[in-house]
Design a protein around this motif. Structure first.
Motif, PDB file in Angstrom:
ATOM      1  N   GLU A  35      36.954  26.309  79.826  1.00 12.39           N
ATOM      2  CA  GLU A  35      37.513  27.075  78.703  1.00 12.39           C
ATOM      3  C   GLU A  35      37.622  26.198  77.453  1.00 12.39           C
ATOM      4  O   GLU A  35      37.378  26.658  76.339  1.00 12.39           O
ATOM      5  CB  GLU A  35      38.885  27.645  79.057  1.00 12.39           C
ATOM      6  N   GLU A  37      39.717  42.206  68.095  1.00  9.74           N
ATOM      7  CA  GLU A  37      39.158  41.994  69.430  1.00  9.74           C
ATOM      8  C   GLU A  37      38.538  40.607  69.542  1.00  9.74           C
ATOM      9  O   GLU A  37      38.697  39.905  70.529  1.00  9.74           O
ATOM     10  CB  GLU A  37      38.078  43.045  69.731  1.00  9.74           C
ATOM     11  N   ALA A  82      40.937  37.731  69.892  1.00 11.83           N
ATOM     12  CA  ALA A  82      41.639  37.612  71.167  1.00 11.83           C
ATOM     13  C   ALA A  82      41.157  36.409  71.974  1.00 11.83           C
ATOM     14  O   ALA A  82      41.932  35.772  72.683  1.00 11.83           O
ATOM     15  CB  ALA A  82      41.459  38.898  71.971  1.00 11.83           C
ATOM     16  N   SER A  83      39.863  36.073  71.834  1.00  5.18           N
ATOM     17  CA  SER A  83      39.363  34.944  72.623  1.00  5.18           C
ATOM     18  C   SER A  83      39.773  33.612  72.011  1.00  5.18           C
ATOM     19  O   SER A  83      39.669  32.578  72.648  1.00  5.18           O
ATOM     20  CB  SER A  83      37.845  35.029  72.740  1.00  5.18           C
ATOM     21  N   MET A  87      44.261  38.792  75.801  1.00  2.82           N
ATOM     22  CA  MET A  87      43.094  39.294  76.513  1.00  2.82           C
ATOM     23  C   MET A  87      42.384  40.364  75.686  1.00  2.82           C
ATOM     24  O   MET A  87      41.222  40.604  75.864  1.00  2.82           O
ATOM     25  CB  MET A  87      43.496  39.909  77.845  1.00  2.82           C
ATOM     26  N   CYS A  88      43.107  41.022  74.819  1.00  2.44           N
ATOM     27  CA  CYS A  88      42.485  42.031  73.966  1.00  2.44           C
ATOM     28  C   CYS A  88      43.277  42.077  72.672  1.00  2.44           C
ATOM     29  O   CYS A  88      44.157  41.242  72.439  1.00  2.44           O
ATOM     30  CB  CYS A  88      42.467  43.399  74.645  1.00  2.44           C
ATOM     31  N   CYS A 146      49.761  38.944  76.807  1.00  4.47           N
ATOM     32  CA  CYS A 146      48.589  39.805  76.943  1.00  4.47           C
ATOM     33  C   CYS A 146      49.042  41.221  77.230  1.00  4.47           C
ATOM     34  O   CYS A 146      50.210  41.467  77.510  1.00  4.47           O
ATOM     35  CB  CYS A 146      47.640  39.282  78.007  1.00  4.47           C
ATOM     36  N   SER A 164      48.787  43.376  79.587  1.00  2.00           N
ATOM     37  CA  SER A 164      49.388  43.800  80.853  1.00  2.00           C
ATOM     38  C   SER A 164      50.861  43.405  80.922  1.00  2.00           C
ATOM     39  O   SER A 164      51.636  43.991  81.659  1.00  2.00           O
ATOM     40  CB  SER A 164      48.615  43.218  82.036  1.00  2.00           C
ATOM     41  N   HIS A 203      47.216  48.611  84.905  1.00  2.00           N
ATOM     42  CA  HIS A 203      46.700  48.271  83.569  1.00  2.00           C
ATOM     43  C   HIS A 203      47.085  49.344  82.553  1.00  2.00           C
ATOM     44  O   HIS A 203      46.614  50.475  82.620  1.00  2.00           O
ATOM     45  CB  HIS A 203      45.180  48.120  83.635  1.00  2.00           C
ATOM     46  N   CYS A 252      42.520  48.095  75.110  1.00  2.00           N
ATOM     47  CA  CYS A 252      41.396  47.805  76.003  1.00  2.00           C
ATOM     48  C   CYS A 252      40.439  48.995  76.081  1.00  2.00           C
ATOM     49  O   CYS A 252      39.307  48.859  76.529  1.00  2.00           O
ATOM     50  CB  CYS A 252      41.888  47.453  77.396  1.00  2.00           C
ATOM     51  N   HIS A 310      37.023  48.572  74.672  1.00  2.00           N
ATOM     52  CA  HIS A 310      36.082  47.616  75.256  1.00  2.00           C
ATOM     53  C   HIS A 310      34.810  48.279  75.761  1.00  2.00           C
ATOM     54  O   HIS A 310      34.777  49.466  76.039  1.00  2.00           O
ATOM     55  CB  HIS A 310      36.743  46.881  76.420  1.00  2.00           C
TER      56      HIS A 310
END
Lengths: 390, 309
Positions: A238, B80, B83-84, B90-91, B171, B173, B243, B248, B251
């Motif tokens: 990562e 989106e 998010a990374s 995660m989103c 995140c 969830s 979820h 999301c 996606h």
């Protein structure tokens, strides 16, 4: 609406010459930007694909901020941690060719290791190990091959290890072309030869790669690795990915900021073009108005006309860029992205088109294009009819 | 300020919004002059020049609206992508919740689009009618729209400059795990039942073309559809009971269903408001019923599939 678009198209075809300059400049602008986007997204995609097959953790030993060789026992201590499925030591390093200031990447391979890396297995699929090890052999990347040919090392090359001896290795084979981007400057050889040439002790390795298949165990394994030795540095997959992404965003951002400057200049050009129009064009608008067209209908007609130009310039530029990058392999721009100070990488780009990049380009080009011309168009269309037609 | 350049999308989103803002400011200048000295019956030269100014303002607003619609989806796409880069996200949900400006920003963008759609319909009605009954009102509405756009721009600047890429965020969830955050301690099932009943009532009142009930119902429908989507319907779409997330849906794994869903949602809201304020005819009501039904159908498709199969 379609009738109006049709009319706008007819107007465009009739007065092609007026729009040629704008069309050419716009196409050029899009072409350059789209080519850089294509190149960078292609490289990025290749990198990520390579990254996906990489090890989950890389263990390195650092002393006083320098990378030093790690002892072989570390492999066993790493394997004792629950969750670590495999640990392999790697031996690699740079070989510096002093006269030409070039360097090659020497990778030592343990041919009897069954847990060899998947990519390596693929590369060496057709290799007869017995024959390869019968004498001091090496397999070289295509960049190295070209370099050796140039300096007449057709069969063999003599390395000079640190302990002042000579190591003559025979060229056994060349790596296939398609893996060029990453393997152009690579020399593969037996692990013991590599140790000798790079000056690494028999009980040391350059670094250790670990495979931890279960994702939820990785955090715990990471913590255990940190406390197992106090002079380690652990690189996760990562980390590498985030690093790449930051790098690409930074490079792309820099480029796009420059593009904004160019775009603003272009918008000024557009603004000027519609502030100073010919009498003929004024008469055309005045004629339409005297025929009963409303002011906003005329503005929209002109917006539609320019929208068509922008759209075609965009499509044309993108298609040209696609051909330039993926069929011609971007002759001039390639050097900027891949760097040409070391061995020349004759890379061919894997076609990869990121739809969101294209949409970004579209938004960034067409929206300002249309916004820039509204005010001069409005000024043009509210002019007194009788004055113009006289 | 560094965070403004961390992703090219941010730089561009800001650049385009700034460009639009400059143009809309020009429109604002003309609007103020117009509102100050517009007299319908006057035949002076000033009056004629004001009438001409109105064309400029209208064109600018209409073009900006198209840009805004495109930019909303682009903005969500940018989130989106971020998010990374944000640890833990995660989103887009994590990005939006990264600081206090995220959620207001998205709501502001929604409001801008619906308000400018309404503006255009008002404008078209105005053009169609010889007496131009909405002439002054539409420019007053533009003042409100401009305020919203200015607020959105400031919020966007604050949001992106205050984005911290070193602190982890939650995140989706985790954010939407507990249904205890639902108002009046309702259960998700109750919310869904309420959602359906309000929907049928809304359709009935739209069919009968009763203005006040429709308005009240749509005001109820707005928050309810958000809660129902997040807490009840989204697990069926993800086919994963744990979820819950409204983001999301956008996606690729779920066939970009979110874009269709929110698109029909905006259209349904637009036509409902239009039928209340601008054009009180049958056609608009039917259109609003159609888009409402389409929205509910897309939303509950997987739920129905789950029950039937």
């Amino acid at each position: 609406m379609f009738a109006k678009l049709h009319f706008a198209l007819l107007l465009l075809i009739r007065s092609k010459k007026k729009h040629t300059a704008i069309f050419v400049i716009a196409t050029l602008l899009i072409f350059i930007l789209a080519s850089t986007l294509f190149i960078s997204s292609s490289i990025q995609n290749d990198l990520y694909k390579t990254l996906a097959t990489q090890a989950d953790f890389t263990l390195q030993r650092y002393r006083a901020g320098h990378l030093v060789d790690a002892p072989v026992e570390w492999i066993d201590t790493a394997l004792e941690i629950e969750g670590v499925k495999a640990a392999t030591g790697r031996v690699y390093g740079e070989h510096y060719y002093e006269p030409k200031e070039q360097h090659f990447l020497i990778i030592g391979i343990d041919f009897y290791d069954t847990q060899m890396h998947q990519d390596m297995q693929k590369l060496l699929k057709n290799l007869d190990i017995e024959e390869f090890l019968s004498r001091k052999n090496m397999i070289i990347g295509s960049g190295v091959k070209a370099f050796f040919d140039k300096y007449h090392y057709f069969n063999s090359y003599t390395f000079r290890p640190p302990e002042r001896s000579k190591e003559k290795l025979y060229i056994y084979d060349t790596l296939p072309q398609e893996s060029n981007l990453f393997s152009s400057d690579v020399i593969l050889m037996d692990i013991n030869e590599a140790r000798k040439i790079l000056g690494i002790d028999a009980d040391h390795v350059t670094d250790i790669i670990l495979s931890v298949p279960n994702e939820s165990e990785r955090q715990k394994v990471y913590e255990k690795l940190i406390i197992s030795h106090f002079d380690t540095r652990i690189i996760t997959k990562e980390d590498i990915k985030r690093h790449y992404q930051n790098l690409f965003n930074y490079k792309g951002g820099l480029f796009l900021t420059l593009y904004i400057v160019t775009l603003i200049t272009f918008l000024l050009l557009l603004y000027q073009r519609y502030t100073m129009v010919t009498t003929k064009e004024r008469q055309e608008i005045a004629l339409l108005r005297s025929l009963g067209w409303k002011i906003d209908a005329i503005i929209w007609l002109k917006v539609g006309e320019n929208g068509i130009i922008a759209l075609f310039a965009y499509l044309f530029g993108v298609i040209l860029a696609y051909i330039y990058v993926y069929f011609l392999d971007a002759p001039l721009l390639q050097a900027i992205f891949l760097g040409s100070d070391n061995l020349r990488t004759e890379a061919s780009f894997t076609p990869y088109v990121n739809i969101s990049d294209l949409l970004l380009l579209f938004a960034l080009f067409v929206i300002p294009f249309l916004l820039a011309i509204i005010i001069p168009l409005w000024r043009l269309s509210i002019e007194e009819i009788s004055e113009t037609l006289r | 300020m560094y965070s403004l350049f961390i992703s090219p999308e941010i730089t561009f989103s800001l650049f385009l919004h700034l460009l639009l803002f400059v143009l809309l400011s020009i429109a604002l200048y003309h609007t103020l002059i117009l509102l100050h000295s517009y007299k319908r019956e006057a035949t002076s030269a000033l009056q004629y020049s004001l009438e001409k100014r109105a064309y400029l303002i209208a064109t600018i607003i209409q073009l900006s609206l198209f840009a805004y619609i495109f930019l909303l989806f682009f903005f969500i796409h940018t989130l989106e992508g971020l998010a990374s880069l944000l640890p833990g996200a995660m989103c887009a949900a994590g990005v939006v919740e990264a600081n206090i400006y995220g959620l207001p920003l998205i709501l502001l963008h929604f409001c801008i689009i619906i308000l400018s759609l309404l503006w255009i319909s008002l404008h078209q009605e105005d053009l169609r009618n010889k007496k131009s009954p909405y002439f002054k009102r539409k420019f007053q509405l533009f003042l409100a729209l401009y305020m919203l756009i200015a607020t959105a721009l400031i919020t966007e600047l604050l949001f992106f400059t205050q984005l911290d890429f070193s602190t982890p965020v939650l995140c989706c969830s985790t954010l939407y795990r507990q249904s205890s955050t639902l108002p009046f301690s309702l259960t998700p099932l109750q919310v869904a039942l309420l959602f359906y009943s309000i929907y049928f009532l809304l359709i009935f009142s739209l069919y009968k073309r009763k203005r006040v009930p429709t308005l009240l119902l749509i005001l109820l429908f707005l928050p309810l559809s958000y809660y129902a989507t997040t807490y009840f319907f989204s697990p069926y779409i993800y086919e994963l009971p744990t979820h819950r997330c409204p983001f999301c849906l956008l996606h690729k794994e779920y066939y970009f269903i979110g874009y269709f869903l929110y698109g029909t949602y905006i259209l349904a809201l637009y036509y409902t408001l239009k039928s209340c304020f601008v054009k009180k005819d049958k056609n608009t009501s039917y259109k609003s019923i159609f888009f409402l039904t389409l929205f509910v159908f897309i939303l509950s498709f997987n739920f129905i599939k789950f029950i039937v199969i």
